[in-house]
Design a protein around this motif. Structure first.
Motif, PDB file in Angstrom:
ATOM      1  N   LEU A  54     -29.399 -19.918   7.128  1.00 18.37           N
ATOM      2  CA  LEU A  54     -28.982 -18.599   6.678  1.00 18.37           C
ATOM      3  C   LEU A  54     -29.213 -17.563   7.766  1.00 18.37           C
ATOM      4  CD1 LEU A  54     -27.983 -16.621   4.526  1.00 18.37           C
ATOM      5  CD2 LEU A  54     -30.325 -16.513   3.637  1.00 18.37           C
ATOM      6  N   THR A  55     -30.354 -17.659   8.455  1.00 26.36           N
ATOM      7  CA  THR A  55     -30.657 -16.730   9.538  1.00 26.36           C
ATOM      8  C   THR A  55     -29.634 -16.850  10.663  1.00 26.36           C
ATOM      9  OG1 THR A  55     -33.016 -16.836   9.040  1.00 26.36           O
ATOM     10  CG2 THR A  55     -32.394 -16.016  11.224  1.00 26.36           C
ATOM     11  N   GLY A  56     -29.286 -18.086  10.996  1.00 32.15           N
ATOM     12  CA  GLY A  56     -28.286 -18.294  12.037  1.00 32.15           C
ATOM     13  C   GLY A  56     -26.944 -17.687  11.670  1.00 32.15           C
ATOM     14  N   THR A  57     -26.550 -17.836  10.405  1.00 30.46           N
ATOM     15  CA  THR A  57     -25.281 -17.259   9.963  1.00 30.46           C
ATOM     16  C   THR A  57     -25.326 -15.741   9.986  1.00 30.46           C
ATOM     17  OG1 THR A  57     -24.848 -19.177   8.549  1.00 30.46           O
ATOM     18  CG2 THR A  57     -23.618 -17.160   8.063  1.00 30.46           C
ATOM     19  N   LEU A  58     -26.429 -15.162   9.524  1.00 29.81           N
ATOM     20  CA  LEU A  58     -26.579 -13.712   9.545  1.00 29.81           C
ATOM     21  C   LEU A  58     -26.528 -13.168  10.970  1.00 29.81           C
ATOM     22  CD1 LEU A  58     -29.357 -13.177   6.845  1.00 29.81           C
ATOM     23  CD2 LEU A  58     -27.013 -12.338   6.737  1.00 29.81           C
ATOM     24  N   LEU A  59     -27.167 -13.849  11.899  1.00 35.80           N
ATOM     25  CA  LEU A  59     -27.159 -13.400  13.293  1.00 35.80           C
ATOM     26  C   LEU A  59     -25.765 -13.485  13.886  1.00 35.80           C
ATOM     27  CD1 LEU A  59     -30.498 -14.983  14.564  1.00 35.80           C
ATOM     28  CD2 LEU A  59     -30.021 -12.561  14.267  1.00 35.80           C
ATOM     29  N   ALA A  60     -25.047 -14.559  13.572  1.00 39.21           N
ATOM     30  CA  ALA A  60     -23.681 -14.688  14.079  1.00 39.21           C
ATOM     31  C   ALA A  60     -22.778 -13.607  13.504  1.00 39.21           C
ATOM     32  CB  ALA A  60     -23.125 -16.075  13.750  1.00 39.21           C
ATOM     33  N   PHE A  61     -22.928 -13.311  12.207  1.00 37.60           N
ATOM     34  CA  PHE A  61     -22.139 -12.240  11.621  1.00 37.60           C
ATOM     35  C   PHE A  61     -22.573 -10.869  12.143  1.00 37.60           C
ATOM     36  CE2 PHE A  61     -20.917 -14.920   7.714  1.00 37.60           C
ATOM     37  CZ  PHE A  61     -19.664 -15.177   8.242  1.00 37.60           C
ATOM     38  N   SER A  62     -23.806 -10.756  12.623  1.00 37.99           N
ATOM     39  CA  SER A  62     -24.252  -9.510  13.232  1.00 37.99           C
ATOM     40  C   SER A  62     -23.444  -9.211  14.482  1.00 37.99           C
ATOM     41  CB  SER A  62     -25.744  -9.580  13.570  1.00 37.99           C
ATOM     42  OG  SER A  62     -26.526  -9.667  12.414  1.00 37.99           O
ATOM     43  N   THR A  63     -23.166 -10.229  15.269  1.00 37.31           N
ATOM     44  CA  THR A  63     -22.325 -10.001  16.443  1.00 37.31           C
ATOM     45  C   THR A  63     -20.884  -9.732  16.013  1.00 37.31           C
ATOM     46  OG1 THR A  63     -21.879 -12.369  16.781  1.00 37.31           O
ATOM     47  CG2 THR A  63     -23.780 -11.456  17.877  1.00 37.31           C
ATOM     48  N   ASP A 255     -10.260  -3.475   3.933  1.00 35.37           N
ATOM     49  CA  ASP A 255     -11.096  -4.134   4.936  1.00 35.37           C
ATOM     50  C   ASP A 255     -12.075  -5.119   4.290  1.00 35.37           C
ATOM     51  OD1 ASP A 255      -9.962  -2.961   7.115  1.00 35.37           O
ATOM     52  OD2 ASP A 255     -11.795  -2.003   7.848  1.00 35.37           O
ATOM     53  N   VAL A 256     -12.710  -4.692   3.214  1.00 35.68           N
ATOM     54  CA  VAL A 256     -13.691  -5.537   2.541  1.00 35.68           C
ATOM     55  C   VAL A 256     -12.996  -6.744   1.908  1.00 35.68           C
ATOM     56  CG1 VAL A 256     -15.319  -5.640   0.606  1.00 35.68           C
ATOM     57  CG2 VAL A 256     -15.338  -3.678   2.168  1.00 35.68           C
ATOM     58  N   SER A 257     -11.850  -6.525   1.291  1.00 32.36           N
ATOM     59  CA  SER A 257     -11.096  -7.622   0.687  1.00 32.36           C
ATOM     60  C   SER A 257     -10.663  -8.637   1.740  1.00 32.36           C
ATOM     61  CB  SER A 257      -9.865  -7.056  -0.041  1.00 32.36           C
ATOM     62  OG  SER A 257      -9.071  -8.080  -0.574  1.00 32.36           O
ATOM     63  N   TYR A 258     -10.203  -8.159   2.881  1.00 34.58           N
ATOM     64  CA  TYR A 258      -9.758  -9.053   3.954  1.00 34.58           C
ATOM     65  C   TYR A 258     -10.929  -9.871   4.499  1.00 34.58           C
ATOM     66  CZ  TYR A 258      -7.000 -10.543   8.002  1.00 34.58           C
ATOM     67  OH  TYR A 258      -6.328 -11.284   8.944  1.00 34.58           O
ATOM     68  N   ALA A 259     -12.093  -9.234   4.625  1.00 35.50           N
ATOM     69  CA  ALA A 259     -13.278  -9.948   5.106  1.00 35.50           C
ATOM     70  C   ALA A 259     -13.667 -11.076   4.156  1.00 35.50           C
ATOM     71  CB  ALA A 259     -14.442  -8.972   5.278  1.00 35.50           C
ATOM     72  N   LEU A 260     -13.475 -10.849   2.860  1.00 41.93           N
ATOM     73  CA  LEU A 260     -13.811 -11.878   1.879  1.00 41.93           C
ATOM     74  C   LEU A 260     -12.930 -13.111   2.043  1.00 41.93           C
ATOM     75  CD1 LEU A 260     -15.220 -12.911  -0.693  1.00 41.93           C
ATOM     76  CD2 LEU A 260     -13.483 -11.676  -2.012  1.00 41.93           C
ATOM     77  N   VAL A 385     -19.739  -4.388   7.825  1.00 40.99           N
ATOM     78  CA  VAL A 385     -20.908  -4.809   7.057  1.00 40.99           C
ATOM     79  C   VAL A 385     -20.574  -5.805   5.955  1.00 40.99           C
ATOM     80  CG1 VAL A 385     -22.102  -2.652   7.544  1.00 40.99           C
ATOM     81  CG2 VAL A 385     -20.725  -2.833   5.482  1.00 40.99           C
ATOM     82  N   ALA A 386     -19.287  -5.945   5.621  1.00 37.94           N
ATOM     83  CA  ALA A 386     -18.925  -6.792   4.479  1.00 37.94           C
ATOM     84  C   ALA A 386     -19.383  -8.244   4.626  1.00 37.94           C
ATOM     85  CB  ALA A 386     -17.423  -6.724   4.221  1.00 37.94           C
ATOM     86  N   PRO A 387     -19.088  -8.943   5.745  1.00 40.87           N
ATOM     87  CA  PRO A 387     -19.561 -10.332   5.838  1.00 40.87           C
ATOM     88  C   PRO A 387     -21.076 -10.451   5.772  1.00 40.87           C
ATOM     89  CG  PRO A 387     -17.871  -9.898   7.482  1.00 40.87           C
ATOM     90  CD  PRO A 387     -18.266  -8.577   6.910  1.00 40.87           C
ATOM     91  N   LEU A 388     -21.777  -9.498   6.391  1.00 43.16           N
ATOM     92  CA  LEU A 388     -23.241  -9.494   6.318  1.00 43.16           C
ATOM     93  C   LEU A 388     -23.709  -9.301   4.877  1.00 43.16           C
ATOM     94  CD1 LEU A 388     -24.018  -7.245   9.410  1.00 43.16           C
ATOM     95  CD2 LEU A 388     -24.700  -9.633   9.164  1.00 43.16           C
ATOM     96  N   ALA A 389     -23.089  -8.333   4.201  1.00 41.50           N
ATOM     97  CA  ALA A 389     -23.476  -8.058   2.816  1.00 41.50           C
ATOM     98  C   ALA A 389     -23.158  -9.242   1.906  1.00 41.50           C
ATOM     99  CB  ALA A 389     -22.759  -6.799   2.323  1.00 41.50           C
TER     100      ALA A 389
END
Length: 446
Positions: A54-63, A255-260, A385-389
């Motif tokens: 989970l941490t790895g995924t969060l960090l990747a989505f941070s970039t 934007d949020v819908s597209y990210a989903l 922020v959507a993928p992170l959230a």
């Protein structure tokens, strides 16, 4: 009275502008989409190693988010230049910036080779991508819409809107081929790099198209009449704040819908019974249908009130996640594809008219700056922020319900922006094009 320099273009110039807008944004969204997919599939292991997936995924989505956070800088810098020196020149610069950054990501050594320098450089290159995209969108929209008939702006401005699904289609298509033909080990070792390195060819094609095109008739008329702004950013915040707020809010839900349906679904699907290939097939199918859905939606709003169509689609986008997640809980590939396709069709009905709606909130002489700022500021509040959230909410609660609620709230915000916005005023463009030629004033300092 002499004929204006910005005379109505012939059909050939109009088609060239449409292709230039479409090809450039498709390239740049190919670059952006390749990164998004890689952030979900391989970057956590290659650049952010750790014992907690989970941490790895969060960090990747941070970039991934860095690419959005840097967009306002591109909007400020390139948006201002677009209203001062012209649409075409800025679009060439943004194309080179994004393409170059993407190509370098394809050559970047991983954490295992150069240590902590690898994720640092990755973030910097991602930042450069975001700056380029922040300056690209406004100009690409204006390139096609200001060559076209203001009465058909919904359709002509949709050229730039086709870029995201076209780029997503190309990127996921390349990744699908690579994942189908390579072993997991080969894909993680070098296969993912191929998708990034292909951007070099796409940049060359995009530059060839854009360098052959002159600037838009509207900008040339503004230039000839000496009506270019000296401080467009200050002027937008001083005189067109309502349009800016309306533009920002209207983008958040889409934007949020597209990210989903294009980013989060990759990681969610592969951890809920689907293979990587199945999820990529679903997003690929949805993106292909958007190539038709987006311009059709834009054209529809040239006949029916733009804000009405946009608003009804936003309501549909708010409701659909509550249907989508139960649909795919049984592990059916058919349901996954159908769910993603419908989700992206709602997005098409919002995204098709979105470009026209946003640029119509600003006067012609401030359009590049105003629309770029609206686009980039909304990107931070919505897509960044959507993928992170989504990942954090799903990880904490172990349920899709908070994710669906997040989408619904974002869509409500967008409806507020549509209520705040104004309908098109076609006379603004026509007034510039109808005026006679005058001697332009001296070039303002850049």
């Amino acid at each position: 009275m002499s004929t204006p320099a910005a005379a109505t273009p012939d059909r050939r110039s109009l088609v060239k502008a449409f292709v230039a807008s479409l090809s450039g944004t498709s390239l740049e969204w190919y670059d952006f989409a390749v990164y998004s997919a890689a952030a979900a599939l391989v970057f956590p292991q290659l650049f952010f190693p750790g014992s907690d997936p989970l941490t790895g995924t969060l960090l990747a989505f941070s970039t991934y988010a860095v690419g959005y956070v840097s967009r306002p800088l591109g909007g400020f810098v390139f948006g201002r230049l677009g209203d001062v020196i012209g649409r075409k020149q800025v679009l060439v610069l943004t194309l080179m910036l994004i393409g170059g950054a993407t190509f370098l990501i394809g050559l970047l050594p991983t954490y295992a080779t150069i240590g902590v320098a690898a994720p640092i450089i990755l973030v910097l290159l991602r930042f450069a991508q975001g700056v380029g995209v922040g300056g690209e969108w406004g100009g690409a929209v204006l390139l096609s819409s200001e060559f076209g008939d203001p009465a058909k702006r919904g359709f002509w401005s949709s050229a730039a809107q086709i870029g995201p699904p076209a780029g997503n289609l190309m990127s996921n298509g390349v990744l699908a081929v690579l994942t189908a033909t390579l072993s997991d080990q080969a894909f993680a070792s070098w296969g993912w790099r191929v998708a990034f390195l292909l951007s070099g060819l796409l940049v060359a094609f995009g530059l060839w198209i854009r360098l052959k095109l002159e600037d838009t008739p509207v900008f040339r008329a503004i230039q000839e009449h000496g009506d270019r702004p000296d401080a467009p950013i200050k002027e937008v915040f001083r005189t067109e704040r309502r349009g800016l707020v309306a533009g920002v809010l209207s983008r958040i839900g889409p934007d949020v819908s597209y990210a989903l349906f294009t980013v989060f679904v990759l990681s969610y699907g592969t951890t809920h019974g689907f293979t990587r290939s199945q999820v990529l097939t679903a997003t690929l199918t949805g993106a292909a249908l958007q190539l038709v859905g987006i311009p059709a939606a834009g054209a529809l709003t040239d006949r029916i009130n733009r804000r009405l169509v946009y608003g009804l689609a936003t309501i549909g986008a708010a409701v659909w996640p509550f249907v989508f997640f139960p649909m795919i809980s049984g592990g059916s590939t058919g349901m996954l594809i159908l769910g993603v396709v419908v989700g992206l069709m709602f997005h098409s009905l919002m995204y098709g008219p979105q470009a026209a709606f946003i640029i119509e909130q600003f006067s012609p002489r401030l359009r590049y700056t105003g629309s770029s700022l609206a686009y980039t500021i909304a990107g931070i509040l919505g897509g960044a922020v959507a993928p992170l959230a989504f990942t954090a909410l799903n990880g904490k609660f172990g349920s899709w319900v908070p994710v669906a609620l997040y989408v619904a709230v974002a869509c409500v915000v967008s409806i507020g922006g549509l209520v705040l916005g104004r309908d098109p005023d076609r006379a603004e463009d026509e007034a510039y094009l109808a005026r006679g030629s005058v001697t332009p004033r001296a070039e303002p300092a850049v």
